[in-house]
Design a protein around this motif. Structure first.
Motif, short mmCIF file in Angstrom:
data_model
loop_
_atom_site.label_atom_id
_atom_site.label_comp_id
_atom_site.label_asym_id
_atom_site.label_seq_id
_atom_site.Cartn_x
_atom_site.Cartn_y
_atom_site.Cartn_z
N PRO A 65 0.84 -1.38 -0.16
CA PRO A 65 -0.04 -0.07 0.19
C PRO A 65 0.73 1.24 -0.05
N TYR A 66 0.05 2.38 -0.14
CA TYR A 66 1.51 3.72 -0.34
C TYR A 66 -0.01 4.34 -1.20
N THR A 67 1.03 6.21 0.01
CA THR A 67 0.46 7.51 -0.37
C THR A 67 1.21 7.39 -0.88
N ASP A 79 6.99 4.17 15.40
CA ASP A 79 6.43 4.81 15.94
C ASP A 79 6.60 6.03 15.61
N ALA A 80 5.52 6.87 16.05
CA ALA A 80 4.40 8.30 15.73
C ALA A 80 5.32 8.87 14.61
N PRO A 81 4.88 8.48 12.92
CA PRO A 81 3.77 8.98 12.22
C PRO A 81 4.23 7.18 12.08
N ARG A 82 3.29 5.88 12.19
CA ARG A 82 3.72 4.84 11.64
C ARG A 82 2.77 3.95 10.52
N THR A 83 1.95 5.02 10.25
CA THR A 83 1.97 4.54 8.67
C THR A 83 2.26 5.13 7.67
N ASP A 84 1.70 5.01 6.55
CA ASP A 84 2.27 5.47 5.12
C ASP A 84 1.54 7.43 5.00
N ALA A 85 0.44 7.04 5.21
CA ALA A 85 -0.93 8.52 4.79
C ALA A 85 0.06 8.83 6.45
N ALA A 86 -0.02 8.54 7.74
CA ALA A 86 0.47 9.90 8.57
C ALA A 86 1.97 10.13 8.25
N PHE A 87 2.75 9.55 7.78
CA PHE A 87 4.05 9.82 7.14
C PHE A 87 4.17 10.51 6.56
N ALA A 136 3.60 13.82 7.98
CA ALA A 136 4.03 13.99 8.48
C ALA A 136 5.48 14.81 7.89
N LEU A 137 5.95 14.77 6.84
CA LEU A 137 6.99 15.19 5.86
C LEU A 137 6.62 15.65 4.79
N PRO A 138 5.63 16.20 4.53
CA PRO A 138 5.26 15.78 2.74
C PRO A 138 5.92 16.78 1.82
N MET A 139 7.20 17.28 2.09
CA MET A 139 8.14 17.40 1.03
C MET A 139 6.97 18.04 -0.15
N ARG A 140 6.50 19.26 0.31
CA ARG A 140 5.64 20.11 -1.64
C ARG A 140 6.24 20.77 -2.25
N GLY A 141 7.34 20.96 -1.91
CA GLY A 141 7.72 22.02 -2.38
C GLY A 141 8.87 21.34 -3.48
N VAL A 142 9.01 19.88 -3.11
CA VAL A 142 9.62 19.10 -4.42
C VAL A 142 9.40 19.14 -5.23
N PRO A 143 9.78 18.69 -6.34
CA PRO A 143 9.39 18.82 -8.03
C PRO A 143 9.43 17.39 -8.27
N ALA A 144 9.01 16.47 -7.39
CA ALA A 144 8.94 14.90 -7.61
C ALA A 144 7.47 14.45 -7.19
N TRP A 145 7.43 13.41 -7.38
CA TRP A 145 6.28 11.90 -6.99
C TRP A 145 7.23 12.27 -5.41
N GLU A 198 1.34 10.60 18.98
CA GLU A 198 0.56 9.25 19.09
C GLU A 198 -1.00 9.10 18.73
N PRO A 199 -1.33 8.60 18.07
CA PRO A 199 -1.51 7.11 18.17
C PRO A 199 -0.62 6.78 16.69
N GLY A 200 -0.48 7.89 15.78
CA GLY A 200 0.82 7.89 14.71
C GLY A 200 -0.12 6.80 13.33
N LEU A 201 -1.11 7.02 13.62
CA LEU A 201 -1.99 5.91 12.83
C LEU A 201 -2.28 6.72 11.59
N ASP A 202 -3.42 7.76 11.71
CA ASP A 202 -4.04 9.06 10.58
C ASP A 202 -3.08 9.93 10.95
N PRO A 203 -3.13 10.33 9.54
CA PRO A 203 -2.70 11.63 8.87
C PRO A 203 -2.52 13.51 10.46
#
Length: 269
Positions: free
Chosen positions: A12-14, A34-42, A45-54, A240-245
């Motif tokens: 699975p991926y986000t 640890d938190a964030p412990r899912t791909d969506a939560a991560f 936490a670190l969206p890196m919106r300014g990076v010109p990449a997927w 915590e719990p670090g499961l959801d965005p």
């Protein structure tokens, strides 16, 4: 374009798209346990919106959509059974082994370019990224690690609270710990690879020491590794719990800005 979710070869991926049109570079990440412990939560936490990449955040085994019965208890049970041989090493090994097929699927599903992929790993996800780098199975453009698990031998004692007792080291456990000692394996990582290690000022001292040792070894081989310390950052990147965005913490925002500058520079050079 909005955030995409999906599955690549069963992983699975986000995915967060770049602001530019057309095929773009690809950054693949592995989150912490640890938190964030899912791909969506991560991704939050670190969206890196300014990076010109997927930015494609892969789910670790038994996390997020792959949680057993939708709970984290199954992971805790594995840690209690054997923190290294049933929990840490199998998770890191599986995530690395399933990456090539996931990467191939992502290239079919998303409008990414055909250039080398970049990777990012945090905590145990850092061990996954380092494993991928050490195998050199395919070209990697740039890599970054956040509070990484550089040596699983150092991580094991940190799980004693889950197990309820100190870890019992066996001959097999020592052998597996050597497999996941990336200070000792630093010479297997491509010498020309740009690599950034982000270490929290308040992270576990043993993990900070390992991060420093890794950068020292990589510099001895190539001189291309960088180490950045983030003030007030402990090990987790989210509450915590670090499961959801969740809303981005100030310390995570600092890490996000560092990674955004780093990857943007590497992808435009």
């Amino acid at each position: 374009m909005e955030t995409l979710t999906g599955s690549a070869a069963g992983v699975p991926y986000t995915a967060l798209p770049p602001a530019v049109d057309g095929p773009a570079p690809l950054i693949v990440t592995w989150h912490m346990l640890d938190a964030p412990r899912t791909d969506a939560a991560f991704a939050a936490a670190l969206p890196m919106r300014g990076v010109p990449a997927w930015r494609v955040h892969l789910g670790m085994p038994m996390c997020g959509a792959r949680m057993v019965d939708g709970r984290v208890g199954a992971v805790v049970e594995l840690a209690r059974r054997d923190a290294l041989l049933a929990f840490l090493a199998p998770f890191a090994r599986q995530a690395a082994e399933e990456f090539p097929a996931a990467l191939e699927a992502l290239r079919r599903q998303l409008p990414v370019d055909d250039g080398p992929v970049s990777v990012l790993g945090a905590s145990l996800g850092g061990a996954v990224a380092l494993n991928v780098l050490a195998t050199q199975a395919f070209p990697v453009r740039a890599a970054a690690l956040v509070n990484p698990a550089v040596r699983l031998r150092s991580v094991v004692p940190l799980t004693d609270g889950l197990a309820g007792h100190p870890y019992h080291w066996t001959e097999e456990a020592h052998r597996v710990a050597e497999e996941f000692d990336f200070v000792a394996r630093a010479g297997e990582i491509a010498a020309e690879l740009p690599l950034l290690v982000v270490s929290g000022e308040l992270d576990h001292p043993v993990l900070r020491a390992d991060a420093t040792a890794l950068v020292g070894e990589l510099r001895a081989h190539s001189g291309g590794a960088e180490l950045v310390t983030v003030p007030e950052l402990a090990h987790p990147l989210a509450e915590e719990p670090g499961l959801d965005p969740a809303p981005q913490l100030p310390t995570a925002k600092s890490v996000d800005e560092i990674l955004t500058r780093w990857f943007s520079r590497q992808l435009t050079n």
